[in-house]
Design a protein around this motif. Sequence first.
Motif, short mmCIF file in Angstrom:
data_model
loop_
_atom_site.label_atom_id
_atom_site.label_comp_id
_atom_site.label_asym_id
_atom_site.label_seq_id
_atom_site.Cartn_x
_atom_site.Cartn_y
_atom_site.Cartn_z
N PRO A 8 6.74 4.15 14.22
CA PRO A 8 7.21 4.78 12.98
C PRO A 8 6.37 4.35 11.78
O PRO A 8 5.88 3.22 11.73
N ASN A 9 6.24 5.26 10.82
CA ASN A 9 5.57 4.91 9.57
C ASN A 9 6.61 4.31 8.61
O ASN A 9 7.78 4.18 8.95
N HIS A 10 6.18 3.99 7.40
CA HIS A 10 7.07 3.34 6.43
C HIS A 10 8.28 4.21 6.08
O HIS A 10 9.40 3.72 6.01
N ARG A 11 8.05 5.47 5.87
CA ARG A 11 9.14 6.40 5.53
C ARG A 11 10.14 6.48 6.68
O ARG A 11 11.35 6.46 6.45
N TYR A 70 12.56 -7.58 11.53
CA TYR A 70 11.80 -7.67 12.79
C TYR A 70 11.21 -6.32 13.17
O TYR A 70 10.04 -6.22 13.51
N ILE A 71 12.04 -5.28 13.13
CA ILE A 71 11.57 -3.94 13.53
C ILE A 71 10.47 -3.47 12.58
O ILE A 71 9.42 -2.99 13.03
N GLY A 72 10.69 -3.60 11.29
CA GLY A 72 9.68 -3.16 10.33
C GLY A 72 8.38 -3.92 10.48
O GLY A 72 7.29 -3.33 10.48
N ALA A 73 8.46 -5.25 10.63
CA ALA A 73 7.25 -6.07 10.79
C ALA A 73 6.56 -5.76 12.11
O ALA A 73 5.32 -5.77 12.19
N HIS A 74 7.33 -5.49 13.14
CA HIS A 74 6.77 -5.18 14.46
C HIS A 74 5.84 -3.96 14.39
O HIS A 74 4.80 -3.93 15.03
N PHE A 75 6.24 -2.97 13.60
CA PHE A 75 5.47 -1.73 13.56
C PHE A 75 4.49 -1.64 12.39
O PHE A 75 3.43 -1.05 12.53
N GLN A 76 4.85 -2.19 11.22
CA GLN A 76 4.01 -1.99 10.03
C GLN A 76 3.75 -3.27 9.25
O GLN A 76 3.39 -3.20 8.07
N LEU A 78 4.18 -6.65 6.99
CA LEU A 78 5.02 -7.04 5.85
C LEU A 78 5.58 -5.83 5.11
O LEU A 78 6.76 -5.79 4.76
N THR A 79 4.75 -4.82 4.88
CA THR A 79 5.23 -3.65 4.15
C THR A 79 6.26 -2.87 4.97
O THR A 79 7.19 -2.29 4.42
N GLY A 80 6.10 -2.87 6.29
CA GLY A 80 7.09 -2.24 7.15
C GLY A 80 8.42 -2.98 7.11
O GLY A 80 9.49 -2.38 7.10
N ALA A 81 8.32 -4.32 7.08
CA ALA A 81 9.53 -5.14 6.97
C ALA A 81 10.26 -4.83 5.66
O ALA A 81 11.49 -4.72 5.64
N MET A 82 9.51 -4.66 4.58
CA MET A 82 10.11 -4.36 3.29
C MET A 82 10.76 -2.96 3.30
O MET A 82 11.85 -2.77 2.75
N ALA A 83 10.10 -2.00 3.94
CA ALA A 83 10.65 -0.64 4.02
C ALA A 83 11.94 -0.64 4.83
O ALA A 83 12.94 -0.03 4.43
N ALA A 84 11.94 -1.31 5.98
CA ALA A 84 13.13 -1.37 6.82
C ALA A 84 14.26 -2.12 6.11
O ALA A 84 15.42 -1.71 6.19
#
Length: 190
Positions: A8-11, A70-76, A78-84
């Motif tokens: 998944p992307n950030h959105r 965890y899920i956000g960081a796994h895919f994207q 630090l920025t993914g972690a913040m989005a999740a």
Amino acid sequence: MTNLSPPPNHRQLLIGMAQVALSSFGGGLSAWSQRIVVDQRRWMSDEEFLTGLTVARLFPGPNQINMAVYIGAHFQGLTGAMAALAGILLTPFSLLMALGLIYFQVHQIPAVDRVLAGVVAAAAGMALSMGFRILGSYWRDPVALALAVATFLALVVLQVRLIPLVLLAGPVAMAWYWPRPVSPRGGTSK
């Protein structure tokens, strides 16, 4: 599960975690999180999800906040972690504040108390459903089943406090499941 969706992307992380948070209104976040992340969106396999859930539970703080990170960081990263994290927190926080204001206006009405008792019962049922779903994975691994039963008995029967139990059981479980070098015959040495 081998048929996973693209990462998944950030959105998508933001929307997916908001869906988790809003679907689990009243409790059952782990069950809804697994249903959305594994079954519906197919971002992770059951095994990857359970690994993340275990990691999330080892750290202090709310499990699902840790799981979203965890899920956000796994895919994207630090920025993914913040989005999740934003997805799991923003909308529910706003709704909670609004509902809190309403609750303090109507909390003395008996019907409101009965509705909340029903919500608690539903949340307990969702938590049990997640436990039984995870149990299916344990049947294939007798050591995991033994660790789960021992931990349950220590908490419920022996009344061992959570922190000492985590400090004891965590290293034992990690040592047992730590990746082993592959032996020349193709198996792992344990």
